[in-house]
Enzyme design. Structure first.
Site, PDB file in Angstrom:
ATOM      1  N   SER A 115      -0.165  -1.216  -8.198  1.00  0.00           N
ATOM      2  CA  SER A 115      -0.799  -1.987  -7.390  1.00  0.00           C
ATOM      3  C   SER A 115      -1.171  -3.425  -7.651  1.00  0.00           C
ATOM      4  CB  SER A 115      -2.388  -1.307  -7.499  1.00  0.00           C
ATOM      5  OG  SER A 115      -3.506  -1.514  -6.606  1.00  0.00           O
ATOM      6  N   ASP A 135      -0.806   7.246  -0.268  1.00  0.00           N
ATOM      7  CA  ASP A 135      -1.814   6.258  -1.258  1.00  0.00           C
ATOM      8  C   ASP A 135      -2.733   5.323   0.377  1.00  0.00           C
ATOM      9  OD1 ASP A 135      -2.646   3.733  -2.202  1.00  0.00           O
ATOM     10  OD2 ASP A 135      -1.004   4.149  -3.369  1.00  0.00           O
ATOM     11  N   HIS A 139      -3.127   7.014  -5.003  1.00  0.00           N
ATOM     12  CA  HIS A 139      -3.154   5.700  -5.498  1.00  0.00           C
ATOM     13  C   HIS A 139      -1.999   5.508  -6.844  1.00  0.00           C
ATOM     14  CE1 HIS A 139      -2.945   1.280  -5.234  1.00  0.00           C
ATOM     15  NE2 HIS A 139      -4.165   1.231  -6.704  1.00  0.00           N
TER      16      HIS A 139
END
Length: 515
Positions: free
Chosen positions: A228, A454, A484
């Site tokens: 991320s 995602d 995610h």
């Protein structure tokens, strides 16, 4: 992530935080940069995570009985004045389970946010990363401003409760003023309690910390696993230190080409896609979907619930009530992973019956709030880092003009994400740039993984990251899945590609697709 917000900040900072003491500023020590590179770390058994890291118990022993070790790395507060004051960064490691002769070095993890405590998060994934530990010391850290690394302090727990429950989608001028006043109060509290730190929590500062960490850990190259926001940090590192990049993996990739508005619009579309997939999944089950007859009916009922909660909250975790904003953040939390979809179904069933407990617990997990009512500093850190990074400052008039575009991207989440653009409006520190520079000519190959489903870091960002890193550097892998990130899904194709590169140096063919 692209843009700070009262709602999104919590989401992006807390998704991987699962629940060392705070290291503050020293007075000017006079240490030179080269002296800091020569420092020796004092590794000791890890204590329980601090309140700022999320609290909880000390990490359990590793599968082979080894203990997690923690240390503090001294770094300059201001990298423009490396001989000045220093702060301490909290580190954690699990030494390799293999032989020293087979050891490659340290593999450093950043789990995202920005605002996630690596010290608190890495132990939760000991089994998931066990194979990588056969050739690496697994290392993570709290970036500057986060958790145990001079964590940014803003509002009290009680005031943060109020702040997160307030109306995040104003319908009229008085509600707009209230949102602005509450945002300004939060930002002012950050300045009052952590003002001297706020100019020094940019991602470029954290990237320089990473290179010092590499040197102190005695690695010739930085071996890195970013997830991320950790992909943005990794990209900035590669830009600043391309010759120092070793084997690196970016998973759940932030799009480095987007400004806050563009990034937020992409997220609105991403979470709407995740909601669509959730609704389709529920409606397709052989047993009747308990929250709607069809996928559209599921989404319509959720929209009605949020509209009703705007004026009529329901009881949540006593004594708090489930407001529209808290319910929305609970739904967002559940959309981060397919594993949470059953919790979302249960929470919606309860909320329709007037009980907001499950949705509030999901929101609490998202916001870093434990059962004792204590918050980690993930929200404060997320806002502080994003506002220091991003130059844009939006007005209410600009947000109002953008609302139709955001609503078209997501009928359910568009308003929330659009109004979140006000998060930095009254921030006391100017933002560094419109978007990060991640061009890295001369770097070793970096494996860049995009997940088609995602919600938080939309799939398209992986291609753009690979392109921005440069020809011969960014190697793109596509995972056709939900949630995610990709490595944590357990998909064998993804695992084999990542492990093959990190452990054996086998670079996958660019364009590889895993299903």
């Amino acid at each position: 992530m692209p843009n700070p917000s009262r709602l999104r900040a919590a989401a992006l900072a807390a998704v991987l935080v699962l629940s060392v003491t705070l290291a503050g500023c020293d007075s000017g020590s006079g240490d030179k940069d080269e002296d800091l590179a020569a420092q020796e770390l004092s590794w000791k058994d890890c204590p329980a995570p601090s309140k700022a890291q999320g609290g909880g118990e000390a990490p359990s022993a590793l599968p082979n009985g080894d203990k997690w070790q923690c240390a503090t790395l001294k770094v300059p507060l201001d990298w423009d004045e490396p001989e000045g004051a220093t702060i301490g960064l909290a580190l954690i490691r699990a030494e390799t389970s293999g032989t020293r002769a087979n050891r490659i070095g340290s593999l450093i993890f950043n789990f995202g946010g920005p605002g996630s405590s690596g010290v608190a998060t890495l132990p939760a994934f000991a089994k998931e990363f066990a194979h990588l530990r056969t050739r690496y010391d697994l290392v993570s850290f709290d970036p500057r401003g986060v958790g145990g690394s001079a964590g940014v302090e803003c509002q009290s727990d009680e005031r943060l409760d109020e702040y997160l429950q307030q109306d995040a989608t104003p319908d009229n001028a008085p509600e707009e003023r209230a949102l602005l006043e509450d945002t300004k109060a939060f930002n002012s509290a950050c300045e009052k309690n952590s003002g001297s730190l706020l100019p020094h929590v940019r991602t470029t500062d954290a990237a320089r910390d990473l290179d010092l960490m590499r040197q102190v850990l005695d690695d010739d190259r930085l071996h890195y696993f970013g997830i991320s926001y950790g992909t943005e940090l990794g990209g900035v590192y590669a830009h600043l230190f391309p010759k120092n990049v070793g084997r690196a993996v970016f998973d759940a990739v932030v799009d480095p080409t987007r400004n806050p508005e563009e990034g937020s619009l992409g997220q609105a579309k991403g979470f709407q896609l995740a909601l669509d997939n959730f609704a389709e999944d529920c409606a397709s089950k052989q047993d009747a979907c308990p929250i709607g007859d069809t996928a559209q009916n599921v989404k319509d009922r959720i929209a009605r619930l949020l509209k009703d909660l705007d004026s009529r909250p329901v009881p949540g975790v006593f004594p708090r009530e489930l407001t529209q904003s808290i319910a929305a953040s609970g739904i967002l939390q559940a959309l981060y992973s397919r594993d949470y979809w059953q919790y979302l179904t249960d929470g919606l069933q309860q909320a329709y019956a007037g009980d907001g407990t499950v949705l509030m617990l999901l929101s609490d997990a998202l916001n870093g709030r434990n059962e004792n009512g204590e918050y980690s500093n993930s929200v404060a850190a997320n806002v502080s880092i994003n506002c220091a990074d991003n130059k844009a400052r939006y007005t209410t008039a600009e947000v109002e003009a953008k609302l139709p575009q955001f609503r078209a991207a997501s009928p359910l989440f568009g308003d929330y994400v659009a109004w979140s653009l006000l998060g930095c409006t009254d921030w006391p520190v100017s933002g560094a740039a419109d978007d990060p520079d991640v061009s890295a000519p001369g770097s070793a190959p970096i494996l860049v993984i995009g997940n088609t489903g995602d919600p938080a870091t939309p799939y398209e960002g992986a291609r753009r990251m690979a392109d921005e890193l440069g020809k011969g550097v960014g190697v793109e892998l596509t995972y056709r899945g939900q949630g995610h990130g990709a490595y944590g899904s357990g998909n064998k194709c993804v695992r084999d590609a990542v492990n093959g590169y990190l452990l054996d140096g086998r670079v996958p063919s660019t364009g590889l697709v895993c299903s």
